[in-house]
Design a protein around this motif. Structure first.
Motif, PDB file in Angstrom:
ATOM      1  N   ASP A   1      15.072 -17.002 -12.313  1.00 54.61           N
ATOM      2  CA  ASP A   1      15.449 -17.955 -13.359  1.00 54.61           C
ATOM      3  C   ASP A   1      16.418 -19.003 -12.804  1.00 54.61           C
ATOM      4  O   ASP A   1      16.346 -20.181 -13.152  1.00 54.61           O
ATOM      5  CB  ASP A   1      16.087 -17.173 -14.513  1.00 54.61           C
TER       6      ASP A   1
ATOM      7  N   TRP B   1      28.597 -12.757 -19.131  1.00 55.81           N
ATOM      8  CA  TRP B   1      27.913 -12.149 -20.277  1.00 55.81           C
ATOM      9  C   TRP B   1      26.508 -12.711 -20.474  1.00 55.81           C
ATOM     10  O   TRP B   1      25.782 -12.262 -21.351  1.00 55.81           O
ATOM     11  CB  TRP B   1      28.748 -12.343 -21.554  1.00 55.81           C
ATOM     12  N   PHE B   2      26.117 -13.680 -19.687  1.00 50.71           N
ATOM     13  CA  PHE B   2      24.799 -14.292 -19.861  1.00 50.71           C
ATOM     14  C   PHE B   2      23.967 -13.937 -18.642  1.00 50.71           C
ATOM     15  O   PHE B   2      24.298 -14.308 -17.515  1.00 50.71           O
ATOM     16  CB  PHE B   2      24.953 -15.812 -19.984  1.00 50.71           C
ATOM     17  N   ASN B   3      22.906 -13.178 -18.853  1.00 47.39           N
ATOM     18  CA  ASN B   3      22.156 -12.606 -17.733  1.00 47.39           C
ATOM     19  C   ASN B   3      21.138 -13.577 -17.145  1.00 47.39           C
ATOM     20  O   ASN B   3      20.011 -13.649 -17.610  1.00 47.39           O
ATOM     21  CB  ASN B   3      21.445 -11.324 -18.201  1.00 47.39           C
ATOM     22  N   LEU B   4      21.585 -14.291 -16.128  1.00 45.34           N
ATOM     23  CA  LEU B   4      20.661 -15.189 -15.431  1.00 45.34           C
ATOM     24  C   LEU B   4      20.085 -14.444 -14.236  1.00 45.34           C
ATOM     25  O   LEU B   4      20.816 -13.968 -13.364  1.00 45.34           O
ATOM     26  CB  LEU B   4      21.404 -16.436 -14.946  1.00 45.34           C
TER      27      LEU B   4
ATOM     28  N   TRP C   1      26.161 -15.732 -29.968  1.00 53.42           N
ATOM     29  CA  TRP C   1      24.891 -15.002 -30.072  1.00 53.42           C
ATOM     30  C   TRP C   1      24.793 -13.888 -29.034  1.00 53.42           C
ATOM     31  O   TRP C   1      24.473 -12.753 -29.346  1.00 53.42           O
ATOM     32  CB  TRP C   1      23.780 -16.029 -29.878  1.00 53.42           C
ATOM     33  N   VAL C   2      25.084 -14.247 -27.786  1.00 52.42           N
ATOM     34  CA  VAL C   2      24.869 -13.300 -26.684  1.00 52.42           C
ATOM     35  C   VAL C   2      26.131 -12.458 -26.415  1.00 52.42           C
ATOM     36  O   VAL C   2      26.049 -11.237 -26.324  1.00 52.42           O
ATOM     37  CB  VAL C   2      24.424 -14.053 -25.403  1.00 52.42           C
TER      38      VAL C   2
ATOM     39  N   ASP D   1      20.582 -25.082 -28.002  1.00 53.86           N
ATOM     40  CA  ASP D   1      20.977 -23.834 -27.330  1.00 53.86           C
ATOM     41  C   ASP D   1      21.389 -24.059 -25.879  1.00 53.86           C
ATOM     42  O   ASP D   1      21.827 -23.122 -25.208  1.00 53.86           O
ATOM     43  CB  ASP D   1      19.804 -22.842 -27.298  1.00 53.86           C
TER      44      ASP D   1
ATOM     45  N   PRO E   1      17.564 -22.582 -22.620  1.00 53.95           N
ATOM     46  CA  PRO E   1      16.870 -21.326 -22.916  1.00 53.95           C
ATOM     47  C   PRO E   1      15.571 -21.504 -23.718  1.00 53.95           C
ATOM     48  O   PRO E   1      14.564 -20.857 -23.396  1.00 53.95           O
ATOM     49  CB  PRO E   1      17.898 -20.520 -23.719  1.00 53.95           C
TER      50      PRO E   1
ATOM     51  N   TRP F   1      12.685 -13.495 -23.176  1.00 55.01           N
ATOM     52  CA  TRP F   1      13.287 -14.651 -22.502  1.00 55.01           C
ATOM     53  C   TRP F   1      13.477 -14.283 -21.029  1.00 55.01           C
ATOM     54  O   TRP F   1      13.393 -13.097 -20.660  1.00 55.01           O
ATOM     55  CB  TRP F   1      14.638 -15.031 -23.123  1.00 55.01           C
ATOM     56  N   GLY F   2      13.718 -15.287 -20.186  1.00 52.33           N
ATOM     57  CA  GLY F   2      13.934 -15.012 -18.762  1.00 52.33           C
ATOM     58  C   GLY F   2      12.626 -14.704 -18.043  1.00 52.33           C
ATOM     59  O   GLY F   2      11.568 -14.580 -18.659  1.00 52.33           O
TER      60      GLY F   2
END
Ligand code: FO1
Length: 337
Positions: free
Chosen positions: A100, A93-96, A179-180, A36, A47, A66-67
């Motif tokens: 984190d 689109w990927f929430n960092l 996926w995300v 991943d 992740p 997660w996160g």
């Protein structure tokens, strides 16, 4: 007792909490999925390793699974602002989260300085003290990729039209993008782990498997989590020589969490507890825990060679999760004789 667990993300992390509660004196090694992993904004994000580390270390966002807990998203918002009309664009689109980001910066700096992913993971775990030994499956680069199934006449690239009746081109995307960003809404024609066939197990992986009294498969995704770890040939071979007990991630024909059904469809396996056990097969899996809803699997002729037990499998509390972990350990004990 020595226990080695092959772990994906949220399902594995929650199961591990119950396992630690049930077997506080056990020596637990967790081999984490790195399929991943993704590079975002130049940072190496892991992740599944982070989900296990934060969950067991008390820093996870319980709502997301997660996160980081109570995170903010100032850095991401600033990055998105640079993406507006500047010619530069990052993956928005990927929430960092801000907290984190620090983890990914530490990991990436260590990798850039020539250290391995397992050394970086050990360094991060110094802070989080997860109470297990967490090792990535490999220090070599692996990435799970998804082949998107193209509908006839449908374009797979935004803005790219396909002529009516003409087959659209197939497109391969990183697992996280499917996926995300796409929420697994586009059917997958195939899923494969790039780099796995050549990957060497990280230091300590084969030793932890060899030394284990039991190998546990938590209720993780059989394709992109446990399947990705087993895609490393030396790991699959080592695991096959051991007593393996798994917990079904599918209850009543649906994944407990996530979109494992979409992943199973991509490799032609029905989303049932029984089919997942048959997919692993008796050469790999010795014991299998299914939910009471799936108790027909206990006597299924297709699962000859796998001992199946039915019990409530929803991990609704630490106590219920610890009961599941106990059942897995008891079954392993019984199978070892
Ligand atoms: N999952 C999401 O559905 N959306 C996200 O924005 C997202 C961000 C994210 C950031 C850090 C991290 O460690 C995990 C994150 N995940 C997110 C979860 C993760 O991508 C997947 O659920 C797992 O890789 C599947 O096991």
């Amino acid at each position: 007792m020595r226990i080695t667990v092959l772990a994906g993300g949220v399902g594995a992390a929650r199961f591990l909490r119950g396992l630690k509660a049930e077997a506080p004196d056990a020596d637990i090694t967790v081999i984490g999925n790195t399929g991943d992993d993704i590079t975002l904004f130049g940072l190496h994000v892991s992740p599944d390793l982070d989900t296990v580390m934060y969950t067991l270390g008390g820093g996870i966002s319980e709502e997301q699974g997660w996160g980081r807990d109570s995170d903010t998203f100032t850095v991401l918002a600033e990055l998105k602002a640079y993406g507006t009309g500047s010619g530069w664009s990052g993956p928005d689109w990927f929430n960092l989260g801000d907290k984190d980001f620090a983890t990914h910066i530490v990991r990436t700096s260590m990798l850039a300085a020539g250290q391995s992913l397992s050394a970086a993971t050990a360094a991060l775990c110094q802070r989080w003290q997860p109470g297990v030994r967490l090792i990535p499956m490999t220090d070599d680069r692996t990435e799970t990729h998804v082949v998107l199934a193209a509908e006839p006449g449908q374009a797979t690239q935004p803005g790219q039209a396909a002529a009516p009746g003409q087959a659209g081109a197939r497109r391969i995307v990183h697992f996280q993008e499917w996926w995300v960003r796409l929420h697994a809404s586009v059917p997958a024609a195939d899923i494969f782990v790039e780099g796995a066939a050549q990957a060497r197990p990280a230091p300590g992986v084969l030793e932890a498997i060899a030394a284990a009294d039991v190998i546990l498969f938590p209720p993780s995704n059989p394709v992109v989590s446990i399947g990705a770890i087993l895609a490393v040939p030396a790991i699959a071979e080592a695991v096959r020589a051991k007593t393996v007990v798994g917990v079904s991630p599918i209850i009543g024909g649906a994944p407990v969490r996530g979109m494992a059904d979409a992943c199973l469809a991509a490799i032609g396996v029905p989303a049932t507890a029984q089919a997942v056990a048959a997919h692993y097969g008796p050469g790999l899996l010795n014991g299998w825990l299914v939910d009471e809803q799936d108790k027909a699997a206990v006597d299924a002729p297709e699962l000859a060679g796998i001992t199946v037990r039915a019990l409530p499998l929803y991990m609704t509390s630490l106590a219920t999760t610890a009961t599941i972990a106990r059942a897995a350990l008891d079954l392993a004990q019984e199978l070892r004789g």
